[in-house]
Design a protein around this motif. Structure first.
Motif, PDB file in Angstrom:
ATOM      1  N   ALA A   8      17.834 -13.645   6.388  1.00 53.61           N
ATOM      2  CA  ALA A   8      18.731 -14.405   7.269  1.00 53.61           C
ATOM      3  C   ALA A   8      20.016 -13.622   7.524  1.00 53.61           C
ATOM      4  CB  ALA A   8      19.046 -15.762   6.648  1.00 53.61           C
ATOM      5  N   LYS A   9      20.503 -12.955   6.479  1.00 56.80           N
ATOM      6  CA  LYS A   9      21.735 -12.162   6.611  1.00 56.80           C
ATOM      7  C   LYS A   9      21.538 -11.026   7.618  1.00 56.80           C
ATOM      8  CE  LYS A   9      24.945 -12.618   4.362  1.00 56.80           C
ATOM      9  NZ  LYS A   9      26.232 -13.356   4.586  1.00 56.80           N
ATOM     10  N   GLU A  10      20.354 -10.427   7.626  1.00 60.54           N
ATOM     11  CA  GLU A  10      20.055  -9.367   8.589  1.00 60.54           C
ATOM     12  C   GLU A  10      20.111  -9.885  10.028  1.00 60.54           C
ATOM     13  OE1 GLU A  10      16.230  -7.923   7.529  1.00 60.54           O
ATOM     14  OE2 GLU A  10      16.904  -6.915   5.684  1.00 60.54           O
ATOM     15  N   GLN A  11      19.843 -11.170  10.195  1.00 62.57           N
ATOM     16  CA  GLN A  11      19.887 -11.786  11.518  1.00 62.57           C
ATOM     17  C   GLN A  11      21.268 -12.366  11.836  1.00 62.57           C
ATOM     18  OE1 GLN A  11      16.442 -14.438  12.196  1.00 62.57           O
ATOM     19  NE2 GLN A  11      15.468 -13.455  10.438  1.00 62.57           N
ATOM     20  N   GLY A  12      22.208 -12.204  10.891  1.00 65.39           N
ATOM     21  CA  GLY A  12      23.585 -12.632  11.134  1.00 65.39           C
ATOM     22  C   GLY A  12      23.919 -14.015  10.639  1.00 65.39           C
ATOM     23  N   TYR A  13      23.096 -14.579   9.729  1.00 61.17           N
ATOM     24  CA  TYR A  13      23.327 -15.942   9.264  1.00 61.17           C
ATOM     25  C   TYR A  13      23.454 -16.016   7.743  1.00 61.17           C
ATOM     26  CZ  TYR A  13      21.483 -17.061  13.910  1.00 61.17           C
ATOM     27  OH  TYR A  13      21.266 -17.116  15.265  1.00 61.17           O
ATOM     28  N   SER A  14      24.296 -16.919   7.303  1.00 61.03           N
ATOM     29  CA  SER A  14      24.338 -17.346   5.908  1.00 61.03           C
ATOM     30  C   SER A  14      23.792 -18.769   5.850  1.00 61.03           C
ATOM     31  CB  SER A  14      25.767 -17.316   5.354  1.00 61.03           C
ATOM     32  OG  SER A  14      26.279 -16.001   5.363  1.00 61.03           O
ATOM     33  N   ILE A  15      23.045 -19.073   4.799  1.00 58.87           N
ATOM     34  CA  ILE A  15      22.385 -20.370   4.676  1.00 58.87           C
ATOM     35  C   ILE A  15      23.128 -21.231   3.662  1.00 58.87           C
ATOM     36  CG2 ILE A  15      20.214 -21.559   4.167  1.00 58.87           C
ATOM     37  CD1 ILE A  15      18.829 -18.790   4.547  1.00 58.87           C
ATOM     38  N   SER A  16      23.477 -22.442   4.061  1.00 60.24           N
ATOM     39  CA  SER A  16      24.068 -23.409   3.141  1.00 60.24           C
ATOM     40  C   SER A  16      23.090 -24.549   2.910  1.00 60.24           C
ATOM     41  CB  SER A  16      25.380 -23.968   3.701  1.00 60.24           C
ATOM     42  OG  SER A  16      26.372 -22.968   3.747  1.00 60.24           O
ATOM     43  N   VAL A  17      23.016 -25.026   1.664  1.00 59.48           N
ATOM     44  CA  VAL A  17      22.078 -26.087   1.311  1.00 59.48           C
ATOM     45  C   VAL A  17      22.772 -27.116   0.424  1.00 59.48           C
ATOM     46  CG1 VAL A  17      19.922 -26.656   0.107  1.00 59.48           C
ATOM     47  CG2 VAL A  17      20.078 -24.554   1.462  1.00 59.48           C
ATOM     48  N   GLY A  18      22.503 -28.383   0.706  1.00 64.89           N
ATOM     49  CA  GLY A  18      22.969 -29.472  -0.141  1.00 64.89           C
ATOM     50  C   GLY A  18      21.802 -30.384  -0.465  1.00 64.89           C
ATOM     51  N   PRO A  19      21.191 -30.261  -1.652  1.00 64.52           N
ATOM     52  CA  PRO A  19      20.063 -31.122  -2.008  1.00 64.52           C
ATOM     53  C   PRO A  19      20.530 -32.432  -2.639  1.00 64.52           C
ATOM     54  CG  PRO A  19      20.363 -29.460  -3.694  1.00 64.52           C
ATOM     55  CD  PRO A  19      21.438 -29.219  -2.661  1.00 64.52           C
ATOM     56  N   PHE A  44      30.153 -28.071 -11.713  1.00 63.17           N
ATOM     57  CA  PHE A  44      29.711 -28.803 -10.532  1.00 63.17           C
ATOM     58  C   PHE A  44      30.876 -29.543  -9.873  1.00 63.17           C
ATOM     59  CE2 PHE A  44      25.713 -28.015 -12.430  1.00 63.17           C
ATOM     60  CZ  PHE A  44      24.688 -28.398 -11.576  1.00 63.17           C
ATOM     61  N   THR A  45      30.824 -29.668  -8.564  1.00 59.37           N
ATOM     62  CA  THR A  45      31.702 -30.574  -7.832  1.00 59.37           C
ATOM     63  C   THR A  45      30.853 -31.777  -7.428  1.00 59.37           C
ATOM     64  OG1 THR A  45      33.059 -28.767  -6.975  1.00 59.37           O
ATOM     65  CG2 THR A  45      33.193 -30.884  -5.824  1.00 59.37           C
ATOM     66  N   ILE A  46      31.071 -32.902  -8.097  1.00 56.65           N
ATOM     67  CA  ILE A  46      30.272 -34.102  -7.862  1.00 56.65           C
ATOM     68  C   ILE A  46      30.908 -34.921  -6.750  1.00 56.65           C
ATOM     69  CG2 ILE A  46      29.327 -36.204  -8.883  1.00 56.65           C
ATOM     70  CD1 ILE A  46      28.147 -33.603  -9.994  1.00 56.65           C
ATOM     71  N   TYR A  84      27.461 -29.129  -1.489  1.00 57.10           N
ATOM     72  CA  TYR A  84      26.600 -28.065  -0.960  1.00 57.10           C
ATOM     73  C   TYR A  84      27.124 -26.693  -1.369  1.00 57.10           C
ATOM     74  CZ  TYR A  84      30.084 -26.885   2.567  1.00 57.10           C
ATOM     75  OH  TYR A  84      31.234 -26.471   3.196  1.00 57.10           O
ATOM     76  N   ALA A  85      26.251 -25.698  -1.259  1.00 55.43           N
ATOM     77  CA  ALA A  85      26.628 -24.322  -1.601  1.00 55.43           C
ATOM     78  C   ALA A  85      25.716 -23.384  -0.828  1.00 55.43           C
ATOM     79  CB  ALA A  85      26.487 -24.096  -3.103  1.00 55.43           C
ATOM     80  N   MET A 109      13.955 -35.582  -2.631  1.00 55.58           N
ATOM     81  CA  MET A 109      14.989 -34.543  -2.692  1.00 55.58           C
ATOM     82  C   MET A 109      15.313 -34.180  -1.240  1.00 55.58           C
ATOM     83  SD  MET A 109      15.114 -30.709  -4.447  1.00 55.58           S
ATOM     84  CE  MET A 109      13.888 -29.987  -3.327  1.00 55.58           C
ATOM     85  N   HIS A 110      16.132 -35.013  -0.609  1.00 57.49           N
ATOM     86  CA  HIS A 110      16.546 -34.691   0.752  1.00 57.49           C
ATOM     87  C   HIS A 110      17.294 -33.363   0.726  1.00 57.49           C
ATOM     88  CE1 HIS A 110      16.643 -39.316   1.576  1.00 57.49           C
ATOM     89  NE2 HIS A 110      15.422 -38.845   1.390  1.00 57.49           N
ATOM     90  N   VAL A 111      16.967 -32.490   1.661  1.00 60.03           N
ATOM     91  CA  VAL A 111      17.587 -31.165   1.715  1.00 60.03           C
ATOM     92  C   VAL A 111      18.413 -31.051   2.992  1.00 60.03           C
ATOM     93  CG1 VAL A 111      17.176 -28.674   1.804  1.00 60.03           C
ATOM     94  CG2 VAL A 111      15.747 -30.122   0.339  1.00 60.03           C
ATOM     95  N   ASN A 112      19.732 -30.946   2.838  1.00 60.25           N
ATOM     96  CA  ASN A 112      20.645 -30.714   3.960  1.00 60.25           C
ATOM     97  C   ASN A 112      20.855 -29.211   4.086  1.00 60.25           C
ATOM     98  OD1 ASN A 112      21.982 -33.597   4.620  1.00 60.25           O
ATOM     99  ND2 ASN A 112      21.606 -33.443   2.421  1.00 60.25           N
ATOM    100  N   ILE A 113      20.639 -28.692   5.281  1.00 59.75           N
ATOM    101  CA  ILE A 113      20.691 -27.242   5.461  1.00 59.75           C
ATOM    102  C   ILE A 113      21.414 -26.899   6.760  1.00 59.75           C
ATOM    103  CG2 ILE A 113      18.402 -27.207   6.556  1.00 59.75           C
ATOM    104  CD1 ILE A 113      17.969 -24.458   5.126  1.00 59.75           C
TER     105      ILE A 113
END
Length: 453
Positions: free
Chosen positions: A127-138, A188-190, A208-209, A251-255
């Motif tokens: 993803a970084k090669e394509q210019g993106y960073s991925i963030s995820v919040g499960p 953790f940040t809860i 998320y992180a 486990m809902h995944v926010n991305i």
């Protein structure tokens, strides 16, 4: 003043050594996960910290599910310094223990292909090669069950409370609070904690992180939840559907994607009617196109498909919506920097490293191929009959692990994401699991047929 138990972001090895000395850390647990996401660790003394940091600690990979054959069993653990934490439950006056999460290396120092953490690192790098960073919040839900006199789990939930109910009905509140305190001490940040819909069901949400950190956090979270529950004489279960007739655990995944060049959330466009960018729609399209192929990874158990049925708020229909929670994919209301896509089918039994990898790859596939998603579904899908579903061309997810494995085998994208080692080992393991289930005579069958025929 409380002692520091986790290093600050970007801490050096010397700063970690100071924390070790200040907290009288004697033992270091070097943790990693097997192909199913089960946490493992090798324990060494703190005086070996320099060898630990240099990746010199070796272990036998042939005894780990999905790892090395016995003739190529020597593997090494390379700790990620950002994952260091003193374990709050180990702390005594002059003694404590700490842990690192590690990536697995070959003897020559290269990444080991069978390590799920390395699979996600490759996805992030692509993803970084394509210019993106991925963030995820499960968001991982779990059940608390009572145990018997010998400490074995029973099928009895710890309470009969419902959604958002407080004490005295919610007997798990004190357990959640202790889990919260422990996670907070471990860095953790809860953001929220509450009782869920089903009896004995709970959820604790953390911030998320980046994708790799989010998988590390999810892995740690499951370990901490189980550890603290046991201290209360309870069993914490991340099984997707432990009780028939009530809601299962998801486990809902926010991305989201961050455009590295523009330094902005790639999913946000203030000029769109939904304030979603073209890339957001393409990402949704990629998920829609590929979800059947990756669900064997995000929903990896025979039991997973007993959750993915109508009637219990689990999204089993392939559709998307900007707000409709009956859709498989929805867009939470937050916009701007917080714009994200939520995929709701995964469950907490999934290996988070592999799950986040296939979800991200599927979405990016949509971006790369300029996929246009189907029309948004704003109606309540759960209330539709089959004719209405057919009219809107809303398909179902695979209804069994067997069907999901067949779909997985049809996707070159997901095979490439997992890599040949993980794909082959994972599918062999899961086919064996399905065959074991298929050939077992279950209690339901005896009850239904034993006296009838």
């Amino acid at each position: 003043m409380a002692k520091t138990m986790v290093p600050t972001k970007g801490a050096t090895l010397e700063q970690i050594k100071e924390i070790i000395e200040t907290n009288n850390v004697e033992l270091l647990h070097l943790q990693f996960v097997d192909i199913e996401g089960t946490l493992k660790h090798v324990t060494v003394t703190a005086r070996q910290i320099d060898d630990v940091a240099a990746g010199k600690i070796m272990f036998d990979g042939s005894s780990i599910t999905g790892f090395s054959p016995i003739n190529k069993s020597d593997l090494y653990l390379q700790p990620d310094l950002t994952t260091f934490a003193v374990l709050p439950w180990s702390v005594e006056e002059d003694y404590s223990e700490a842990r690192f999460l590690c990536s697995v290396k070959n003897p020559g120092g290269t990444d080991y292909d069978g390590d799920p953490r390395n699979v996600l690192k490759k996805t992030v790098a692509k993803a970084k090669e394509q210019g993106y960073s991925i963030s995820v919040g499960p968001e991982l839900e779990f059940f608390l069950f009572e145990t018997d006199e010998e400490g074995r789990p029973t099928a009895k939930p710890q309470d009969n409370a419902g959604y958002f109910e407080p004490s005295p009905h919610d007997n798990g509140e004190k357990v959640r609070l202790e889990i919260y305190r422990t996670l907070k001490q471990m860095g953790f940040t809860i953001e929220a904690l509450h009782h869920e819909v089903a009896q004995g069901q709970h959820e604790i949400n953390f911030k998320y992180a980046d994708a790799l950190t989010a998988a590390d956090l999810a892995t740690t979270y499951k370990w901490v939840v189980k550890t603290i529950a046991k201290q209360f004489g309870l069993h914490a279960s991340f099984m997707p559907k432990p009780i028939a007739g009530i809601n299962g655990s998801g486990m809902h995944v926010n991305i989201s994607l961050f455009d590295d060049a523009k330094q902005e959330n790639a999913f946000y466009d203030e000029n769109d009617s939904r304030q979603l960018s073209e890339k957001a729609y393409q990402f949704i399209g990629g998920l829609i196109d590929n979800v059947k192929n990756f669900v064997a990874v995000t929903n990896p158990l025979v039991n997973s498909y007993k959750r993915l049925v109508p009637g219990y708020e689990a999204p089993c229909y392939i559709a998307w919506s900007a707000s409709n929670r009956s859709a498989l994919i929805r867009i939470p209301n937050t916009r701007g920097a917080g714009t994200r896509v939520e995929i709701r089918c995964p469950d907490p039994s999934a290996n988070p490293y592999l799950a986040f990898s296939v979800i991200a790859s599927a979405g990016l596939d949509g971006v790369n191929r300029n996929v246009t998603p189907p029309a948004e579904v704003v109606e309540d899908i759960f209330s539709m009959n089959q004719a209405e579903l057919d009219e809107l061309k809303i398909e179902n997810l695979p209804s069994s692990l067997e069907a999901a494995l067949v779909a997985l085998g049809e996707s070159e994208l997901i095979k490439e994401t997992l890599g040949s080692h993980v794909y082959n080992e994972y599918t062999d393991l899961k086919r064996g699991e399905w065959d074991s289930f298929r050939t077992t005579v279950h209690g339901w069958e005896l009850e239904a047929y034993h006296t009838k025929f």
